[in-house]
Structures are given as structure tokens and as C-alpha cells.
Design a protein around this motif. Sequence first.
Motif, PDB file in Angstrom:
ATOM      1  N   ASP A  99     -64.322  55.262 -55.612  1.00 53.18           N
ATOM      2  CA  ASP A  99     -63.634  54.282 -55.118  1.00 53.18           C
ATOM      3  C   ASP A  99     -64.100  52.818 -55.402  1.00 53.18           C
ATOM      4  O   ASP A  99     -63.177  51.965 -55.664  1.00 53.18           O
ATOM      5  CB  ASP A  99     -63.975  54.423 -53.445  1.00 53.18           C
ATOM      6  CG  ASP A  99     -62.859  53.470 -52.828  1.00 53.18           C
ATOM      7  OD1 ASP A  99     -61.818  53.098 -53.344  1.00 53.18           O
ATOM      8  OD2 ASP A  99     -63.143  53.192 -51.563  1.00 53.18           O
ATOM      9  N   PHE A 100     -65.462  52.531 -55.562  1.00 57.51           N
ATOM     10  CA  PHE A 100     -65.761  51.381 -55.912  1.00 57.51           C
ATOM     11  C   PHE A 100     -65.725  50.947 -57.301  1.00 57.51           C
ATOM     12  O   PHE A 100     -65.475  49.653 -57.615  1.00 57.51           O
ATOM     13  CB  PHE A 100     -67.059  51.023 -55.242  1.00 57.51           C
ATOM     14  CG  PHE A 100     -67.155  50.628 -53.829  1.00 57.51           C
ATOM     15  CD1 PHE A 100     -67.027  49.512 -53.336  1.00 57.51           C
ATOM     16  CD2 PHE A 100     -67.025  51.944 -52.918  1.00 57.51           C
ATOM     17  CE1 PHE A 100     -66.930  49.300 -52.034  1.00 57.51           C
ATOM     18  CE2 PHE A 100     -67.139  51.478 -51.597  1.00 57.51           C
ATOM     19  CZ  PHE A 100     -66.875  50.152 -51.127  1.00 57.51           C
ATOM     20  N   VAL A 101     -65.829  51.957 -58.096  1.00 57.57           N
ATOM     21  CA  VAL A 101     -65.390  51.510 -59.666  1.00 57.57           C
ATOM     22  C   VAL A 101     -64.122  51.295 -59.822  1.00 57.57           C
ATOM     23  O   VAL A 101     -63.910  50.049 -60.612  1.00 57.57           O
ATOM     24  CB  VAL A 101     -65.886  52.936 -60.548  1.00 57.57           C
ATOM     25  CG1 VAL A 101     -65.428  52.602 -61.849  1.00 57.57           C
ATOM     26  CG2 VAL A 101     -67.570  53.397 -60.612  1.00 57.57           C
ATOM     27  N   ALA A 107     -58.617  54.119 -64.938  1.00 54.38           N
ATOM     28  CA  ALA A 107     -58.853  52.855 -64.110  1.00 54.38           C
ATOM     29  C   ALA A 107     -59.157  51.642 -64.887  1.00 54.38           C
ATOM     30  O   ALA A 107     -58.681  50.363 -65.248  1.00 54.38           O
ATOM     31  CB  ALA A 107     -58.976  52.793 -62.821  1.00 54.38           C
ATOM     32  N   CYS A 108     -60.453  52.047 -65.515  1.00 54.46           N
ATOM     33  CA  CYS A 108     -61.141  50.758 -66.356  1.00 54.46           C
ATOM     34  C   CYS A 108     -60.256  50.683 -67.603  1.00 54.46           C
ATOM     35  O   CYS A 108     -60.494  49.452 -67.882  1.00 54.46           O
ATOM     36  CB  CYS A 108     -62.585  51.556 -66.613  1.00 54.46           C
ATOM     37  SG  CYS A 108     -63.669  51.643 -65.148  1.00 54.46           S
ATOM     38  N   LYS A 109     -59.844  51.514 -68.211  1.00 52.91           N
ATOM     39  CA  LYS A 109     -59.137  51.378 -69.357  1.00 52.91           C
ATOM     40  C   LYS A 109     -57.973  50.557 -69.219  1.00 52.91           C
ATOM     41  O   LYS A 109     -57.753  49.890 -69.747  1.00 52.91           O
ATOM     42  CB  LYS A 109     -58.506  52.601 -70.057  1.00 52.91           C
ATOM     43  CG  LYS A 109     -59.291  53.227 -70.990  1.00 52.91           C
ATOM     44  CD  LYS A 109     -58.632  54.414 -71.874  1.00 52.91           C
ATOM     45  CE  LYS A 109     -59.876  55.422 -72.730  1.00 52.91           C
ATOM     46  NZ  LYS A 109     -59.339  56.709 -72.421  1.00 52.91           N
ATOM     47  N   ASP A 127     -61.941  63.020 -60.500  1.00 53.03           N
ATOM     48  CA  ASP A 127     -62.420  61.674 -60.205  1.00 53.03           C
ATOM     49  C   ASP A 127     -63.049  60.974 -61.379  1.00 53.03           C
ATOM     50  O   ASP A 127     -62.550  59.959 -61.565  1.00 53.03           O
ATOM     51  CB  ASP A 127     -63.554  61.705 -59.138  1.00 53.03           C
ATOM     52  CG  ASP A 127     -62.911  62.066 -57.767  1.00 53.03           C
ATOM     53  OD1 ASP A 127     -61.630  62.368 -57.585  1.00 53.03           O
ATOM     54  OD2 ASP A 127     -63.773  62.075 -56.782  1.00 53.03           O
ATOM     55  N   CYS A 128     -63.674  61.569 -62.260  1.00 58.28           N
ATOM     56  CA  CYS A 128     -64.292  60.782 -63.463  1.00 58.28           C
ATOM     57  C   CYS A 128     -63.070  60.372 -64.180  1.00 58.28           C
ATOM     58  O   CYS A 128     -63.125  59.055 -64.839  1.00 58.28           O
ATOM     59  CB  CYS A 128     -65.146  61.619 -64.199  1.00 58.28           C
ATOM     60  SG  CYS A 128     -66.764  62.199 -63.485  1.00 58.28           S
TER      61      CYS A 128
END
Length: 356
Positions: free
Chosen positions: A102-104, A133-135, A126-127
Motif C-alpha cells: 500500500d505505502f509503496v 505502479a513504480c514503472k 503484491d510485488c
Amino acid sequence: MTLPNFVNFSIPDSIRFEGKKLNMAICGLGRYADILANGLEAAQYCQVAGIVTGTATKAEKWKKRFNIRQKNIYNYQNFDEIKNNKDIDLVYVVLPNSMHKDFVIRAAKAGKHVIVEKPMATSVEDCREMINACKKAGIQLAVGYRLHTEPFHLEIKRLGQEKVFGQVRLIESSLGYVSGDPTEWRLRKEMSGGGPLMDIGLYCIQSCRYVSGEEPVSVTAQFGPVTNKKLFSDVEESITWQFEFPSGLVSNSSSSYNCKIDRFFASADEGSFELNPALGYGPYKGKTSQGDLNFPTINQQATQCDEIAKVLLANKQLPVHISGEEGIQDMRILHAIYEAAETGKKVTIPQIHHPL
Ligand code: NDP
């Protein structure tokens, strides 16, 4: 202190940082955040500029210690407002494992780089969501693997991968401590994802992988007996597992919450090398069949954060062996070990191809 060159994440010496520092917000001010704080006080290329906490007394303490501006102090509810805060470059997530995802994702959506503590999350799915999301947000994600910048570990990696003592045939790598606090989130599977395997067994997996430079192809595993039913009703008390690698190398590891152990041993065709202590916070002691290993005892957290900060300040790409792809591979392996222990069968591990 000058560290051996191989600690550097490939940032050329010619790049001058001229006093520039990466500004970090630490999210979750628990026991490991306190250790990180000591490291960040000693760091050269990064600093604590913000915090995210649910505890007002900790906010006051950290504010004073790091001279944090009031506007850089967040709680878990207003955290998303960090998006508009130019004082913060990166969020370091040091929350219980089940909260990492969630926080990442929230930090990524706010446009901040992220370091997330190990284990990256509690499931492979989840990973994957975190990586995506980061990409999508165009930010970089690192997992808090503190041993990839530690001299003794870089040396055993070199000894194994460069076959300095020939082909490694057998690795024994184990980590355990005694856990006795019934209120600890680590004993609740919903928050931790599992017991000592998720928490510290991961270091045994990592060391086998980066010393061999290979990915395990299969695993067998056994849960240990439950000696304290009150504490260990939800997660395993101890677990032992065996990997087979493509070269024929085999490894045996245990991780435990009921005994103290912290060692690494590799037997190769023409010699051996070992660390004892090996995987906890150190200080480490190492030797090979030819003599002692002598390296400085470093501040692991300062070095890890500085190396990451230098890469980000230089607008370069973080190395894959501390990336989300590395975190998800460890997660695949962790779950393969649990499956092997639960079924009593040898489980095949999906192969990936990235440098270790
Ligand atoms: P702690 O329990 O000591 O700290 C976790 C902090 O998270 C709490 O103090 C609290 O901070 C915050 N928090 C928010 N919600 C909750 C909740 N529901 N339950 C408990 N805590 C909550 O854990 P650790 O610091 O030991 O571990 C945190 C992470 O760091 C884990 O992922 C762990 O695996 C990793 N770790 C890594 C190590 C390493 O060597 N790399 C070593 C130890 C841990 P606040 O009061 O500020 O809200």
C-alpha cells in the motif's frame, strides 16, 4: 573511510555531487527505523528530511534529532499530500510487511522514489503490483537489501562467482534468533506473511543466490517441531530447506525463532570460505581455507543508503540486484519453500535471468 571499489554501484568517481544530498522520508518509526536513523546520521549523500508516523511522541523525537520541518511530518492518513512536497525525493518504507504494498504504491503515485524494506511484500502478486505502479509513475524502486554493499558479502560473492576456490559444491547458510513477545506482528501471518523464513530466512536465500550466481531450480523443505504452541499458532517456529542449483551445487539452510544461529559456509573443489557471524548486523568474521578475511566493519545502513542516493542523484538506473525484480524473485522462492514444506514434495522454482 574508503571502501573497496566493488561496493560502488557503478557511479564513476568523476561525478561530483558537490554537497548535494538526497532527501528521504522514513515511513514507520519502529526498531529498524531507529537503526536506519543511526546510519542516516553518518551518511554523506542522503539525509532524513521527513517522516511518516502514527505516533506523536516519535514525531517529536525525530523532529528534534533531524531538525525536520513541521510541514515534512506526515501520518498514515495524510501521507498522499507528500506529492506536493518538493523537500522529499524518496520514501523509505519500514512498516510491517503486509503494509509495504500500500505505502509503496502511494509513494509511487506521489512521484517519489522508494526503498522498501525486505521482504518486499507478502505475495508475488503484491510485488508485481508494486513494480507496475513504480514503472507507471516513472520512479525507481529498491528493496532494502543491506548486504549488497557490505565488504564481507561482496567478497564471498566474488569468491563464489569467480570460482576462486573452484566450483562451489555445498553451501550451508542459516539465521535464527529467539522470539518471545506474543504481541509481535511478526507472529501474525496476516501482517508478516510467514514466520522466520519471511523475516530472516530471506538472507540465507540471498547469500546462496549471490555466492553461486545461480538461481535454485528446486527445493525440498521441512517445518521444525512447534515447541511453543502459544507463540507459534499462526506462523512456523522454524524451517529447514534444501536447494538444488543448475551446476549441481546444493545448499541447506534453516531459519528459526527458537534458536540463535548466524553462519555461512561454502565448500568448493579446491577450498572453502565462511562467515560466522554472517548475516545479522555483525560485526562479521570470515575465513577461507587459506586464512582470515579482513575487511572493515562498516555502517551497513549508511553505506546502503549512500550508494542508492548517489545513483539517484546522478539520474542513473539502480542495479537490478537490489530492484523490485530481485524482491519478486525472492518472494517466488519463499513461497516455493513454503509449498515444499506443506506438501512434503520437491517443488520446481521458475527460472529468471538477471545478474546476481
Ligand atoms: P517494528 O514493529 O519495530 O516497527 C514497525 C513500525 O511500523 C511501528 O513502530 C509503527 O511506527 C509502524 N506501524 C504502523 N502500523 C502498524 C501496525 N499495525 N503494527 C505495527 N507497527 C505499525 O518493526 P521493525 O522495524 O522491526 O520492521 C519493520 C520492517 O523492517 C519489516 O518489513 C522488517 O522485515 C524490516 N526489517 C529489516 C531489517 C534489515 O536488516 N534490513 C531488520 C529489521 C526489520 P509508528 O509508530 O511510527 O507509526
